[in-house]
Scaffold this motif. Structure first.
Motif, short mmCIF file in Angstrom:
data_model
loop_
_atom_site.label_atom_id
_atom_site.label_comp_id
_atom_site.label_asym_id
_atom_site.label_seq_id
_atom_site.Cartn_x
_atom_site.Cartn_y
_atom_site.Cartn_z
N LYS A 1 16.82 -22.21 -2.31
CA LYS A 1 17.06 -22.33 -3.82
C LYS A 1 17.85 -21.42 -4.38
O LYS A 1 18.30 -20.24 -3.65
CB LYS A 1 15.67 -22.07 -4.49
CG LYS A 1 14.55 -22.97 -4.28
CD LYS A 1 13.33 -22.60 -4.64
CE LYS A 1 12.20 -23.58 -4.71
NZ LYS A 1 10.96 -23.22 -5.01
N PRO A 2 18.84 -21.55 -5.27
CA PRO A 2 19.57 -20.68 -5.85
C PRO A 2 19.04 -19.08 -5.98
O PRO A 2 19.72 -18.04 -5.71
CB PRO A 2 20.19 -20.88 -7.15
CG PRO A 2 20.08 -22.51 -6.93
CD PRO A 2 18.87 -22.80 -6.13
N GLU A 3 17.51 -19.05 -6.34
CA GLU A 3 17.14 -17.87 -6.52
C GLU A 3 16.81 -17.10 -5.28
O GLU A 3 16.36 -16.06 -5.25
CB GLU A 3 15.92 -17.89 -7.38
CG GLU A 3 14.85 -19.24 -6.71
CD GLU A 3 15.15 -20.46 -7.48
OE1 GLU A 3 16.13 -21.08 -7.83
OE2 GLU A 3 14.09 -21.10 -7.99
N ASP A 4 17.05 -17.66 -4.12
CA ASP A 4 17.05 -17.09 -2.83
C ASP A 4 18.07 -16.20 -2.49
O ASP A 4 18.28 -15.54 -1.47
CB ASP A 4 16.95 -17.97 -1.63
CG ASP A 4 15.48 -18.84 -1.85
OD1 ASP A 4 15.35 -20.12 -1.58
OD2 ASP A 4 14.50 -18.16 -2.19
N THR A 5 19.35 -16.29 -3.41
CA THR A 5 20.66 -15.70 -3.06
C THR A 5 20.21 -14.12 -3.06
O THR A 5 19.54 -13.70 -4.01
CB THR A 5 21.57 -15.93 -4.23
OG1 THR A 5 22.01 -17.27 -3.98
CG2 THR A 5 22.78 -15.24 -4.18
N ALA A 6 20.56 -13.57 -2.06
CA ALA A 6 20.22 -12.16 -1.78
C ALA A 6 21.00 -11.39 -0.55
O ALA A 6 21.25 -12.12 0.39
CB ALA A 6 18.73 -11.58 -2.13
N VAL A 7 20.83 -10.15 -0.38
CA VAL A 7 21.20 -9.37 0.91
C VAL A 7 19.76 -9.50 1.54
O VAL A 7 18.85 -8.84 0.86
CB VAL A 7 21.64 -8.07 0.80
CG1 VAL A 7 21.93 -7.66 1.92
CG2 VAL A 7 23.26 -8.61 0.14
N TYR A 8 19.55 -10.00 2.83
CA TYR A 8 18.33 -9.97 3.55
C TYR A 8 18.49 -8.83 4.60
O TYR A 8 19.42 -8.77 5.28
CB TYR A 8 18.20 -11.23 4.22
CG TYR A 8 17.50 -12.50 3.11
CD1 TYR A 8 18.55 -12.84 2.14
CD2 TYR A 8 16.35 -12.83 3.19
CE1 TYR A 8 18.16 -13.86 1.25
CE2 TYR A 8 16.02 -13.79 2.33
CZ TYR A 8 16.86 -14.18 1.26
OH TYR A 8 16.40 -15.42 0.22
N TYR A 9 17.50 -8.10 4.58
CA TYR A 9 17.36 -7.08 5.46
C TYR A 9 15.98 -7.28 6.40
O TYR A 9 15.00 -7.64 5.76
CB TYR A 9 17.03 -5.69 4.67
CG TYR A 9 18.22 -5.31 3.61
CD1 TYR A 9 18.05 -5.79 2.44
CD2 TYR A 9 19.18 -4.53 4.24
CE1 TYR A 9 19.21 -5.39 1.49
CE2 TYR A 9 20.17 -4.22 3.55
CZ TYR A 9 20.23 -4.60 1.94
OH TYR A 9 21.28 -4.46 1.21
N CYS A 10 15.89 -6.84 7.53
CA CYS A 10 14.65 -6.63 8.34
C CYS A 10 14.49 -5.20 8.52
O CYS A 10 15.14 -4.01 8.35
CB CYS A 10 15.29 -7.37 9.86
SG CYS A 10 16.36 -6.46 10.87
N LEU A 11 13.27 -5.18 8.86
CA LEU A 11 12.34 -3.80 8.76
C LEU A 11 11.55 -3.76 9.97
O LEU A 11 10.83 -4.65 10.17
CB LEU A 11 11.46 -3.36 7.57
CG LEU A 11 10.87 -2.26 7.54
CD1 LEU A 11 11.33 -1.03 7.69
CD2 LEU A 11 9.81 -2.17 6.46
N ALA A 12 11.56 -2.81 10.71
CA ALA A 12 10.58 -2.59 12.18
C ALA A 12 9.83 -1.40 11.69
O ALA A 12 10.65 -0.27 11.46
CB ALA A 12 11.53 -2.37 13.27
N GLY A 13 8.56 -1.48 11.74
CA GLY A 13 7.70 -0.44 11.59
C GLY A 13 8.09 -0.12 10.06
O GLY A 13 8.12 -0.71 9.11
N ALA A 14 7.97 1.43 9.77
CA ALA A 14 7.92 1.68 8.30
C ALA A 14 9.41 2.21 7.85
O ALA A 14 9.80 2.45 6.70
CB ALA A 14 7.19 3.03 8.20
N ARG A 15 10.33 2.46 8.97
CA ARG A 15 11.51 3.00 8.42
C ARG A 15 12.94 2.51 8.97
O ARG A 15 14.04 3.23 8.89
CB ARG A 15 11.57 4.49 8.42
CG ARG A 15 11.47 5.28 9.85
CD ARG A 15 10.99 6.68 10.02
NE ARG A 15 9.81 6.95 9.44
CZ ARG A 15 9.37 8.07 9.42
NH1 ARG A 15 10.29 9.18 9.87
NH2 ARG A 15 8.02 8.31 8.97
#
Length: 112
Positions: free
Chosen positions: A86-100
């Motif tokens: 959907k248009p509202e899914d537009t974003a920069v997507y980040y992955c995270l491993a653990g806490a930091r």
């Protein structure tokens, strides 16, 4: 510290699909939880999905039923399959491993 690199973002029409990848420079098995977050322009970063080392997954209500998170511990890669975008899914997507351990992000734009 592990380095994470996201890929697979791009421009897609509403209703389309994308698969994001998060490749790690080292073993991800030691990270019990890995996740995906996203940040739209002018908004705070928000949680999208998370997965444990043994494959148990949780999703934000906004993506439940449309997104699927997975991980391949042998290949040190995590994925986010995104369907019915959907248009509202537009974003920069980040992955995270653990806490930091954050990746640099990949842009997803949903527009006709």
């Amino acid at each position: 510290q592990v380095q994470l690199v996201e890929s697979g973002g791009g421009l897609v029409q509403p209703g389309g699909s994308l698969r994001l990848s998060c490749a790690a420079s080292g073993s991800i098995f030691s990270f019990n939880v890995m996740g995906w977050y996203r940040q739209a322009p002018g908004k705070q970063r928000e949680w999208v999905a998370r997965i444990t080392a043994f494959g148990s997954a949780d999703y934000a209500d906004s993506v439940k039923g449309r997104f699927t998170i997975s991980r391949d511990n042998a290949k040190n890669i995590m994925y986010l399959q995104m369907n019915s975008l959907k248009p509202e899914d537009t974003a920069v997507y980040y992955c995270l491993a653990g806490a930091r351990n954050w990746g640099q992000g990949t842009q997803v734009t949903v527009s006709s």
